[in-house]
Design an enzyme around this catalytic site. Structure first.
Site, PDB file in Angstrom:
ATOM      1  N   GLU A  48       0.844  -1.198   0.000  1.00 18.27           N
ATOM      2  CA  GLU A  48       0.000   0.000   0.000  1.00 18.27           C
ATOM      3  C   GLU A  48       0.882   1.253   0.000  1.00 18.27           C
ATOM      4  O   GLU A  48       1.885   1.317   0.700  1.00 18.27           O
ATOM      5  CB  GLU A  48      -0.899  -0.008   1.238  1.00 18.27           C
ATOM      6  CG  GLU A  48      -1.855   1.170   1.308  1.00 18.27           C
ATOM      7  CD  GLU A  48      -2.773   1.123   2.531  1.00 18.27           C
ATOM      8  OE1 GLU A  48      -3.829   1.778   2.496  1.00 18.27           O
ATOM      9  OE2 GLU A  48      -2.435   0.427   3.519  1.00 18.27           O
ATOM     10  N   LYS A 127      -9.843   1.719  -2.366  1.00 20.27           N
ATOM     11  CA  LYS A 127     -10.062   1.253  -0.992  1.00 20.27           C
ATOM     12  C   LYS A 127     -11.498   1.547  -0.567  1.00 20.27           C
ATOM     13  O   LYS A 127     -11.950   2.694  -0.596  1.00 20.27           O
ATOM     14  CB  LYS A 127      -9.063   1.940  -0.058  1.00 20.27           C
ATOM     15  CG  LYS A 127      -8.987   1.358   1.348  1.00 20.27           C
ATOM     16  CD  LYS A 127      -7.843   2.043   2.086  1.00 20.27           C
ATOM     17  CE  LYS A 127      -7.550   1.404   3.420  1.00 20.27           C
ATOM     18  NZ  LYS A 127      -6.352   2.027   4.049  1.00 20.27           N
ATOM     19  N   CYS A 169      -5.804  -3.101   2.620  1.00 24.16           N
ATOM     20  CA  CYS A 169      -5.557  -2.868   4.038  1.00 24.16           C
ATOM     21  C   CYS A 169      -6.796  -3.019   4.914  1.00 24.16           C
ATOM     22  O   CYS A 169      -7.233  -4.133   5.179  1.00 24.16           O
ATOM     23  CB  CYS A 169      -4.918  -1.489   4.221  1.00 24.16           C
ATOM     24  SG  CYS A 169      -4.128  -1.276   5.848  1.00 24.16           S
TER      25      CYS A 169
END
Length: 297
Positions: A48, A127, A169
């Site tokens: 990331e 995301k 994440c």
């Protein structure tokens, strides 16, 4: 559910640290992708925010415009580096994530770009769940101060191998994404992620193994390397977990590349021994993969 993976391959996770110089970050990432390819990997994952330091104060400065696609080299040097090195190494490259700018409305996203061995962009993932947490006395972080959330479940088709689920994440904490991907035929879920030295020891390995166990698929978690001079201290410990929730390979906190053999036989073996796929009770509870879902395929 047999035959999810068409043929075995070697996966590489590149754990590296990004500094303040974007050009240097891109050059470093490129060299590590080449190193991973020389190590025999045909699918390679970056962490990331591999092109910038991680933090809300950095996202606007390092953000790139990737639409319309393909962007110019000035608008997105990261896009062009990823495309060129994927073609050079003839690998599938999951480009961790970069801050993305959408000028209309001045919106920023945390976006992953996936390139084919010909250098073609084949998928993107913004995301979906933003990292807004407050653990008193330990860490407070609010991505939503700067970032906007994505709004799609992302499945990526790698023609030689099959489908993977892609998320970033904090997305790993929401098991629906992995469940949907697995029930739609994915053999692996991939998460570029920057857990920190508070949340990492608590839940990094647990989340990776839980998503693998729940869905009997491979899980790959690719972290930045830890830099104690940075404002955000990544946990590291990139790992590859097999469908039985065993850790195949795990990094420490420093820069490294880890590898793992991804084999469909392990999926079949795991599902035969513990046949979750024939034991679910959709007469008792709903199948989350059959609801209203927005896909990015």
């Amino acid at each position: 559910m047999a035959g999810l993976l068409k043929k075995p391959f070697k996966l590489a996770l590149v754990q590296l640290a990004a500094g303040s110089d974007k050009a240097a970050n891109l050059s470093h990432a490129r060299s590590k992708v080449i190193e991973a390819a020389k190590g025999g990997a045909s699918v390679i994952v970056l962490p990331e925010c591999f092109n910038s330091p991680y933090g809300c104060q950095f996202f606007p400065k390092y953000a790139e415009k990737i639409l319309p696609s393909p962007p110019s080299k000035d608008d997105s040097p990261s896009w062009h580096m990823l495309s060129s090195v994927a073609a050079e190494t003839k690998t599938y490259l999951i480009g961790g994530s970069i801050p993305e700018l959408v000028p209309e409305g001045e919106k920023y996203y945390n976006t992953s770009l996936v390139f084919s061995p010909s250098g073609e962009l084949i998928a993107t993932h913004r995301k979906t769940h933003l990292f807004d947490i407050d653990i008193p006395g330990k860490i407070k972080f609010k991505e939503s101060d700067v970032l906007s959330p994505g709004n799609k479940v992302t499945l990526v088709d790698l023609p030689e191998y099959g489908k993977i689920g892609l998320a970033i994440c904090y997305d790993v904490r929401f098991p629906e994404l992995a469940t949907i991907a697995a029930r739609k035929g994915a053999f692996m879920s991939v998460y570029p992620g920057a857990f920190n030295t508070t949340t990492g020891p608590m839940h990094w390995s647990l989340q990776a193994r839980a998503r693998a166990m729940d869905n009997q698929v491979y899980v790959a978690m690719c972290s930045p390397a830890r830099d104690m001079d940075a404002t955000y201290h990544a946990y590291g410990h990139s790992m590859i977990v097999n469908p039985n929730a065993d850790i195949v390979s795990e990094a420490e906190e420093k820069e490294t590349i880890i590898y793992g053999d991804i084999d469909g036989a392990k999926i079949e073996e795991t599902r035969k021994g513990i046949p979750l796929y024939t034991q679910r009770r959709f007469d008792v509870y709903p199948d989350v993969s059959e609801g209203k879902i927005r896909f990015d395929e």
